[in-house]
Design an enzyme around this catalytic site. Structure first.
Site, PDB file in Angstrom:
ATOM      1  N   GLU A  33       0.956  -1.136  -0.149  1.00 14.23           N
ATOM      2  CA  GLU A  33      -0.217  -0.184   0.249  1.00 14.23           C
ATOM      3  C   GLU A  33       1.070   1.212  -0.039  1.00 14.23           C
ATOM      4  O   GLU A  33       0.897   2.329  -0.481  1.00 14.23           O
ATOM      5  CB  GLU A  33      -0.615  -0.099   1.224  1.00 14.23           C
ATOM      6  CG  GLU A  33      -1.863  -1.056   1.206  1.00 14.23           C
ATOM      7  CD  GLU A  33      -3.042  -1.606   2.551  1.00 14.23           C
ATOM      8  OE1 GLU A  33      -3.759  -0.600   2.177  1.00 14.23           O
ATOM      9  OE2 GLU A  33      -1.666  -1.171   3.334  1.00 14.23           O
ATOM     10  N   TYR A  65     -14.939  26.127  -1.044  1.00 14.22           N
ATOM     11  CA  TYR A  65     -14.961  24.709  -1.781  1.00 14.22           C
ATOM     12  C   TYR A  65     -13.254  24.297  -2.102  1.00 14.22           C
ATOM     13  O   TYR A  65     -12.756  23.546  -1.256  1.00 14.22           O
ATOM     14  CB  TYR A  65     -16.088  24.157  -2.630  1.00 14.22           C
ATOM     15  CG  TYR A  65     -17.486  24.569  -2.493  1.00 14.22           C
ATOM     16  CD1 TYR A  65     -17.870  24.225  -1.388  1.00 14.22           C
ATOM     17  CD2 TYR A  65     -18.087  25.614  -3.272  1.00 14.22           C
ATOM     18  CE1 TYR A  65     -19.439  24.070  -0.925  1.00 14.22           C
ATOM     19  CE2 TYR A  65     -18.997  26.031  -3.319  1.00 14.22           C
ATOM     20  CZ  TYR A  65     -19.670  25.403  -2.024  1.00 14.22           C
ATOM     21  OH  TYR A  65     -21.556  26.094  -1.891  1.00 14.22           O
ATOM     22  N   LYS A 111     -11.441   3.198   1.460  1.00 12.68           N
ATOM     23  CA  LYS A 111     -10.888   2.709   0.216  1.00 12.68           C
ATOM     24  C   LYS A 111     -11.803   1.891  -0.496  1.00 12.68           C
ATOM     25  O   LYS A 111     -11.632   0.889   0.058  1.00 12.68           O
ATOM     26  CB  LYS A 111      -9.632   1.821   1.131  1.00 12.68           C
ATOM     27  CG  LYS A 111      -8.618   2.700   2.082  1.00 12.68           C
ATOM     28  CD  LYS A 111      -7.928   1.784   2.835  1.00 12.68           C
ATOM     29  CE  LYS A 111      -6.980   0.182   2.290  1.00 12.68           C
ATOM     30  NZ  LYS A 111      -6.160   0.351   3.513  1.00 12.68           N
TER      31      LYS A 111
END
Length: 138
Positions: A33, A65, A111
């Site tokens: 990862e 934003y 994820k």
């Protein structure tokens, strides 16, 4: 990635909403990862009083934003964290520290590509951080 407590959050009032932000990052406990990275999905709610910007129609009375988006991007694409909890915490605290008008922030980090025994949209964490105990709904 709507949470199940959304009705309770209505007591907090107005908010800025960022949904489905996607970035490639290197977070996780496993070495692969950290080396290969993966896609992360992020949602952010940032509560603040929007009465003034609603009336003034002036960006200087609100929070962009894009500024919150850039916080998320910098953290997710930045230094590796082992836990999604740490990624979410960094996003929440950075947002609160950078914008005093934001009283509460909710962050979901997901994820979508995880080894799981069945189909799923994502696995992840959701945190809510309050500027002060006065901001906690009763």
């Amino acid at each position: 990635m709507q949470g199940s407590m959304a009705s309770d959050w209505s007591k907090l009032g107005d908010k800025l909403v960022l949904r489905g932000l996607m970035f490639h990052g290197y977070h996780g406990v496993k070495q692969e990862e950290k080396e290969l990275g993966q896609k992360f999905l992020i949602d952010v709610d940032a509560w603040m009083d929007l009465k003034t910007p609603c009336q003034s129609d002036n960006m200087s009375d609100s929070v962009s934003y894009k500024d919150i988006y850039n916080i998320v991007k910098d953290i997710v694409e930045g230094p590796s964290q082992d836990l999604l909890e740490s990624v979410a915490q960094l996003i929440a605290t950075t947002t609160l520290n950078n914008y005093s008008q934001i009283t509460v922030v909710r962050v979901v980090v997901g994820k979508p590509h995880v080894a799981a025994p069945g189909p799923l949209d994502y696995l992840g964490v959701e945190i809510i951080r309050y500027r002060s105990t006065d901001d906690v709904p009763v």
